[in-house]
Design a protein around this motif. Structure first.
Motif, short mmCIF file in Angstrom:
data_model
loop_
_atom_site.label_atom_id
_atom_site.label_comp_id
_atom_site.label_asym_id
_atom_site.label_seq_id
_atom_site.Cartn_x
_atom_site.Cartn_y
_atom_site.Cartn_z
N LEU A 158 26.20 17.57 40.70
CA LEU A 158 24.64 17.95 41.23
C LEU A 158 25.02 18.16 43.35
O LEU A 158 25.86 17.83 43.62
CB LEU A 158 23.99 16.97 41.52
N SER A 159 24.89 19.71 43.03
CA SER A 159 24.98 19.96 44.43
C SER A 159 24.14 19.87 45.79
O SER A 159 22.27 20.66 45.23
CB SER A 159 25.42 21.40 44.71
N VAL A 160 24.38 19.54 46.87
CA VAL A 160 23.06 19.92 47.38
C VAL A 160 22.74 19.99 48.60
O VAL A 160 24.39 20.10 49.79
CB VAL A 160 22.90 17.62 48.34
N LYS A 161 21.85 20.86 49.47
CA LYS A 161 22.29 21.76 50.44
C LYS A 161 21.43 21.09 51.74
O LYS A 161 20.47 20.85 51.45
CB LYS A 161 21.90 23.16 50.31
N VAL A 162 21.82 20.94 52.42
CA VAL A 162 21.44 19.83 53.67
C VAL A 162 20.66 21.50 55.26
O VAL A 162 21.92 22.38 55.26
CB VAL A 162 22.46 19.52 54.46
N ASP A 210 18.19 16.78 66.52
CA ASP A 210 18.53 17.75 65.21
C ASP A 210 17.87 17.07 64.33
O ASP A 210 18.96 15.56 64.27
CB ASP A 210 19.86 18.05 65.53
N ILE A 211 17.48 17.28 63.69
CA ILE A 211 16.93 16.50 61.40
C ILE A 211 17.68 17.43 60.78
O ILE A 211 17.69 19.00 60.64
CB ILE A 211 15.74 16.22 61.10
N TYR A 212 18.67 16.45 60.36
CA TYR A 212 19.56 16.96 59.22
C TYR A 212 18.86 16.56 57.80
O TYR A 212 18.87 14.86 57.21
CB TYR A 212 20.73 16.40 59.22
N THR A 213 18.26 17.57 57.21
CA THR A 213 17.58 17.08 55.75
C THR A 213 18.23 17.91 54.17
O THR A 213 18.18 18.96 54.63
CB THR A 213 16.27 18.30 55.74
N PRO A 214 17.72 16.94 53.38
CA PRO A 214 18.16 17.18 51.92
C PRO A 214 17.63 18.62 51.29
O PRO A 214 15.99 18.11 51.72
CB PRO A 214 18.83 16.83 51.20
N GLU A 215 18.24 19.95 51.10
CA GLU A 215 16.65 20.80 50.51
C GLU A 215 16.59 19.86 48.71
O GLU A 215 16.99 19.60 48.45
CB GLU A 215 17.74 22.06 49.85
N GLY A 216 15.43 20.11 48.48
CA GLY A 216 14.83 20.42 47.30
C GLY A 216 14.14 19.22 46.94
O GLY A 216 14.25 18.26 45.65
N ILE A 217 13.50 18.08 48.12
CA ILE A 217 13.41 17.24 47.99
C ILE A 217 11.65 17.07 46.98
O ILE A 217 11.08 17.78 47.68
CB ILE A 217 13.35 16.39 48.78
N ASN A 219 31.73 18.96 61.79
CA ASN A 219 31.34 19.88 60.51
C ASN A 219 30.17 18.50 59.47
O ASN A 219 30.45 18.56 58.36
CB ASN A 219 32.13 20.28 59.91
N PHE A 220 29.51 18.68 60.41
CA PHE A 220 27.91 17.25 59.88
C PHE A 220 27.37 18.35 58.54
O PHE A 220 27.30 17.04 57.40
CB PHE A 220 27.63 16.81 60.70
N THR A 221 26.85 19.47 58.34
CA THR A 221 26.07 19.72 57.11
C THR A 221 27.40 18.91 56.23
O THR A 221 26.53 19.00 54.96
CB THR A 221 25.75 20.28 57.85
N GLU A 222 27.99 19.28 56.30
CA GLU A 222 28.90 19.36 54.81
C GLU A 222 29.74 17.31 54.37
O GLU A 222 29.70 17.73 53.69
CB GLU A 222 30.51 20.24 55.32
N ILE A 223 29.76 17.14 55.66
CA ILE A 223 30.07 15.15 54.98
C ILE A 223 28.15 15.37 54.70
O ILE A 223 28.79 14.59 53.56
CB ILE A 223 30.11 14.93 56.65
N LEU A 224 27.10 15.34 55.11
CA LEU A 224 26.01 15.13 54.58
C LEU A 224 26.27 15.97 53.33
O LEU A 224 25.92 14.57 51.99
CB LEU A 224 25.00 15.75 55.14
#
Length: 269
Positions: A6-10, A29-36, A57-62
């Motif tokens: 399962l891949s999740v884009k943020v 800044d709000i980091y939100t996973p796609e597809g909730i 590289n916080f998006t990649e970490i999340l």
């Protein structure tokens, strides 16, 4: 047999929140996973010093934290410090020996009464999982203080290279370890909030060693916070965890390197 990955884009969104308590706008800044879809358990993390998060590289970490996780989603709010950071961060109601932290009470009100209301409206889904507050250096001290004093709001605390040295007296003015503000607050607190704590330092966080015991002050001060918490009954690794990063410095690359460990410990994603 094949394993489904399962891949999740943020995605990242930026906002400016006017604060009646702080008398200025606060950038987040709000980091939100796609597809909730709405059937997942939503968890929430607030991070002080969001300007440092932006350097990671916080998006990649999340995204990696969500890797192959089906039932939980972590939303992260990175709060950028204002030009008045040294006044807004600290321990509420107890300025340090230089008067810094004098607006920590107002910052607490902003977090609890304004920011969380704004964020939950933006999420538009119930946050049924853990809510945590974390930060770096003085931002970590602030996060700890706010969470500890609002246990009905927060479930977990993360402190990266925390400014636990924060004190009522200067080293040249008769200072003793009893003058450390957060330690005293913990010792004088009654009860044991249902909360979990993740504290880290780096072995090269600083060079200062005020008691000449060959252990840098940041490690000494953090371990003493751990001892305060253990006295209150926090003893299991799932409720109190100390991470000492060999070679870790007081900088963004160090905090970035240990962020996955914190996320893995604090959340179910």
């Amino acid at each position: 047999m094949y394993t489904t990955i399962l891949s999740v884009k943020v995605n990242t969104s930026s906002f400016k929140i006017p604060s009646a308590y702080l008398k200025h706008e606060v950038e987040i800044d709000i980091y939100t996973p796609e597809g909730i879809l709405g059937n997942e358990k939503i968890e929430l993390l607030l991070l002080n010093d969001g300007q440092d998060v932006a350097k990671m590289n916080f998006t990649e970490i999340l995204e990696e934290a969500h890797h192959n996780k089906r039932n939980h989603r972590l939303i992260v709010v990175a709060i950028k410090a204002s030009a008045d950071r040294l006044m807004e961060y600290g321990v509420a109601g107890i300025p340090d020996f230089k008067g810094r932290g004098a607006k920590a009470s107002q910052y607490t009100d902003f977090i609890v009464k304004e920011l969380l209301t704004f964020v939950k409206k933006k999420i538009a889904l119930p946050v049924m999982g853990k809510v945590a507050f974390a930060g770096f250096s003085l931002g970590g001290l602030s996060a700890f203080d706010i969470a500890w004093n609002n246990p009905n709001v927060f479930d977990a605390v993360g402190v990266f290279s925390g400014a636990f040295w924060w004190r009522k007296k200067d080293l040249t003015d008769g200072y003793t370890d009893a003058d450390r503000i957060l330690h005293e607050m913990l010792d004088q607190s009654t009860g044991k909030p249902q909360m979990k704590f993740w504290l880290m330092t780096g072995t090269e966080d600083e060079q200062a060693d005020r008691n000449k015991n060959l252990i840098i002050d940041s490690i000494d001060d953090t371990i003493d916070v751990v001892k305060c918490l253990m006295k209150k009954g926090y003893k299991r690794p799932n409720e109190l965890f100390y991470y000492e990063k060999v070679g870790g410095k007081h900088d963004v690359p160090t905090w970035e390197s240990v962020m996955p460990a914190f996320l893995n410990w604090a959340f179910e994603v």
